[in-house]
Scaffold this motif. Structure first.
Motif, PDB file in Angstrom:
ATOM      1  N   HIS A  93      30.532  35.237  49.322  1.00  0.00           N
ATOM      2  CA  HIS A  93      31.136  36.035  48.252  1.00  0.00           C
ATOM      3  C   HIS A  93      31.820  37.269  48.840  1.00  0.00           C
ATOM      4  O   HIS A  93      31.411  37.797  49.865  1.00  0.00           O
ATOM      5  CB  HIS A  93      30.065  36.455  47.241  1.00  0.00           C
ATOM      6  N   GLY A  94      32.875  37.715  48.174  1.00  0.00           N
ATOM      7  CA  GLY A  94      33.550  38.952  48.566  1.00  0.00           C
ATOM      8  C   GLY A  94      34.419  38.857  49.805  1.00  0.00           C
ATOM      9  O   GLY A  94      34.792  39.872  50.377  1.00  0.00           O
ATOM     10  N   GLN A  95      34.764  37.639  50.220  1.00  0.00           N
ATOM     11  CA  GLN A  95      35.578  37.459  51.420  1.00  0.00           C
ATOM     12  C   GLN A  95      36.959  36.884  51.116  1.00  0.00           C
ATOM     13  O   GLN A  95      37.698  36.527  52.023  1.00  0.00           O
ATOM     14  CB  GLN A  95      34.839  36.539  52.405  1.00  0.00           C
ATOM     15  N   GLY A  96      37.288  36.760  49.847  1.00  0.00           N
ATOM     16  CA  GLY A  96      38.593  36.221  49.453  1.00  0.00           C
ATOM     17  C   GLY A  96      38.637  34.707  49.348  1.00  0.00           C
ATOM     18  O   GLY A  96      39.695  34.142  49.064  1.00  0.00           O
ATOM     19  N   HIS A  97      37.503  34.048  49.557  1.00  0.00           N
ATOM     20  CA  HIS A  97      37.493  32.578  49.507  1.00  0.00           C
ATOM     21  C   HIS A  97      37.765  32.053  48.102  1.00  0.00           C
ATOM     22  O   HIS A  97      38.455  31.048  47.924  1.00  0.00           O
ATOM     23  CB  HIS A  97      36.163  32.027  50.023  1.00  0.00           C
ATOM     24  N   GLY A  98      37.220  32.717  47.097  1.00  0.00           N
ATOM     25  CA  GLY A  98      37.461  32.292  45.720  1.00  0.00           C
ATOM     26  C   GLY A  98      38.932  32.372  45.365  1.00  0.00           C
ATOM     27  O   GLY A  98      39.490  31.478  44.715  1.00  0.00           O
ATOM     28  N   ARG A  99      39.589  33.429  45.803  1.00  0.00           N
ATOM     29  CA  ARG A  99      41.024  33.604  45.546  1.00  0.00           C
ATOM     30  C   ARG A  99      41.824  32.489  46.228  1.00  0.00           C
ATOM     31  O   ARG A  99      42.762  31.944  45.643  1.00  0.00           O
ATOM     32  CB  ARG A  99      41.473  34.975  46.038  1.00  0.00           C
ATOM     33  N   LEU A 100      41.466  32.154  47.465  1.00  0.00           N
ATOM     34  CA  LEU A 100      42.162  31.071  48.175  1.00  0.00           C
ATOM     35  C   LEU A 100      41.996  29.735  47.454  1.00  0.00           C
ATOM     36  O   LEU A 100      42.960  28.982  47.274  1.00  0.00           O
ATOM     37  CB  LEU A 100      41.630  30.944  49.607  1.00  0.00           C
ATOM     38  N   LEU A 101      40.760  29.452  47.054  1.00  0.00           N
ATOM     39  CA  LEU A 101      40.493  28.198  46.349  1.00  0.00           C
ATOM     40  C   LEU A 101      41.260  28.127  45.037  1.00  0.00           C
ATOM     41  O   LEU A 101      41.886  27.118  44.722  1.00  0.00           O
ATOM     42  CB  LEU A 101      38.991  28.037  46.090  1.00  0.00           C
ATOM     43  N   LEU A 102      41.210  29.208  44.266  1.00  0.00           N
ATOM     44  CA  LEU A 102      41.877  29.197  42.965  1.00  0.00           C
ATOM     45  C   LEU A 102      43.390  29.097  43.109  1.00  0.00           C
ATOM     46  O   LEU A 102      44.041  28.362  42.359  1.00  0.00           O
ATOM     47  CB  LEU A 102      41.483  30.427  42.146  1.00  0.00           C
ATOM     48  N   ALA A 103      43.972  29.790  44.072  1.00  0.00           N
ATOM     49  CA  ALA A 103      45.420  29.720  44.272  1.00  0.00           C
ATOM     50  C   ALA A 103      45.854  28.289  44.587  1.00  0.00           C
ATOM     51  O   ALA A 103      46.838  27.786  44.024  1.00  0.00           O
ATOM     52  CB  ALA A 103      45.852  30.668  45.394  1.00  0.00           C
ATOM     53  N   GLU A 104      45.127  27.612  45.447  1.00  0.00           N
ATOM     54  CA  GLU A 104      45.483  26.231  45.790  1.00  0.00           C
ATOM     55  C   GLU A 104      45.199  25.296  44.617  1.00  0.00           C
ATOM     56  O   GLU A 104      45.964  24.351  44.374  1.00  0.00           O
ATOM     57  CB  GLU A 104      44.727  25.772  47.040  1.00  0.00           C
ATOM     58  N   LEU A 105      44.122  25.552  43.888  1.00  0.00           N
ATOM     59  CA  LEU A 105      43.817  24.733  42.714  1.00  0.00           C
ATOM     60  C   LEU A 105      44.944  24.845  41.683  1.00  0.00           C
ATOM     61  O   LEU A 105      45.354  23.839  41.095  1.00  0.00           O
ATOM     62  CB  LEU A 105      42.483  25.165  42.102  1.00  0.00           C
ATOM     63  N   LEU A 106      45.465  26.049  41.482  1.00  0.00           N
ATOM     64  CA  LEU A 106      46.583  26.233  40.553  1.00  0.00           C
ATOM     65  C   LEU A 106      47.796  25.402  40.975  1.00  0.00           C
ATOM     66  O   LEU A 106      48.418  24.721  40.152  1.00  0.00           O
ATOM     67  CB  LEU A 106      46.974  27.714  40.489  1.00  0.00           C
ATOM     68  N   THR A 107      48.114  25.446  42.246  1.00  0.00           N
ATOM     69  CA  THR A 107      49.255  24.690  42.769  1.00  0.00           C
ATOM     70  C   THR A 107      49.062  23.192  42.559  1.00  0.00           C
ATOM     71  O   THR A 107      49.959  22.495  42.067  1.00  0.00           O
ATOM     72  CB  THR A 107      49.445  24.988  44.271  1.00  0.00           C
ATOM     73  N   GLN A 108      47.883  22.700  42.914  1.00  0.00           N
ATOM     74  CA  GLN A 108      47.648  21.264  42.806  1.00  0.00           C
ATOM     75  C   GLN A 108      47.491  20.802  41.358  1.00  0.00           C
ATOM     76  O   GLN A 108      47.889  19.690  41.011  1.00  0.00           O
ATOM     77  CB  GLN A 108      46.444  20.876  43.651  1.00  0.00           C
ATOM     78  N   ALA A 109      46.915  21.645  40.505  1.00  0.00           N
ATOM     79  CA  ALA A 109      46.785  21.288  39.090  1.00  0.00           C
ATOM     80  C   ALA A 109      48.166  21.170  38.454  1.00  0.00           C
ATOM     81  O   ALA A 109      48.438  20.221  37.705  1.00  0.00           O
ATOM     82  CB  ALA A 109      45.938  22.322  38.357  1.00  0.00           C
ATOM     83  N   GLN A 110      49.054  22.097  38.781  1.00  0.00           N
ATOM     84  CA  GLN A 110      50.416  22.026  38.250  1.00  0.00           C
ATOM     85  C   GLN A 110      51.097  20.758  38.730  1.00  0.00           C
ATOM     86  O   GLN A 110      51.753  20.057  37.959  1.00  0.00           O
ATOM     87  CB  GLN A 110      51.222  23.251  38.664  1.00  0.00           C
TER      88      GLN A 110
END
Length: 174
Positions: A93-110
């Protein structure tokens, strides 16, 4: 350096362990009994069978987290709306991993045709999840007050959303 990639069947034991920690110790999920590896493999297969993304993030040779989306509701009218799920290993937690995962998830979901991604965040005190969603452009749309009971207390659900691609400005056939 973190590595984002599709989740494979061989990742399911680590995914199951990460999720079990959140079930037993967190309020981000309202499950109270950790699912088995077989359950998690079934969930993984269901997501992939719908053509939706299921991702993992590796860091320092270990699985640091996972993210996926699945249809928001089973009825056909919801087929362009999905709910996201993101879980990190406790030490990540707190290392930016969630942001990386969510950004890629947004791209792939679209890319998969999703027009609306919905965050159904357990516990209005879940600042980390709320923050990571806000950082990726999600808008707060409401709170379901005291709708879950876990750890001997009532918990809210925070609802956030983000339009993807053309969103609702055009027919999904365009």
């Amino acid at each position: 350096m973190p590595i984002l990639r599709p989740c494979l069947a061989g990742d399911i034991p680590a995914v199951t362990a990460i999720y079990a920690h959140h079930v037993l110790h967190g309020t981000g999920t309202f499950e109270i009994t950790p699912p088995t590896e077989a359950d998690m493999l079934g969930r993984h297969s269901e997501v992939l069978s719908r053509g939706l993304p299921y991702l993992v993030l590796e860091h320092a040779g270990q699985l640091a987290g996972f993210a996926y989306c699945n249809w928001f509701k089973p009825r056909p009218a919801y087929r362009f709306s999905a709910e996201d799920s993101i879980y990190l290993a406790p030490h990540c937690h707190g290392q930016g991993h969630g942001r990386l995962l969510l950004a890629e998830l947004l791209t792939q979901a679209q890319r998969a045709g999703v027009r609306k991604l919905i965050a159904v965040i357990g516990d209005s005190a879940n600042a980390g999840s709320i923050h990571v969603h806000r950082s990726q452009g999600f808008q707060h749309v409401g709170v379901l007050s005291a709708c879950g009971w876990k750890f001997e207390r009532w918990l809210d659900v925070v609802l956030m959303e983000k339009s993807l691609g053309l969103g609702s400005s055009h027919s999904p056939r365009q």
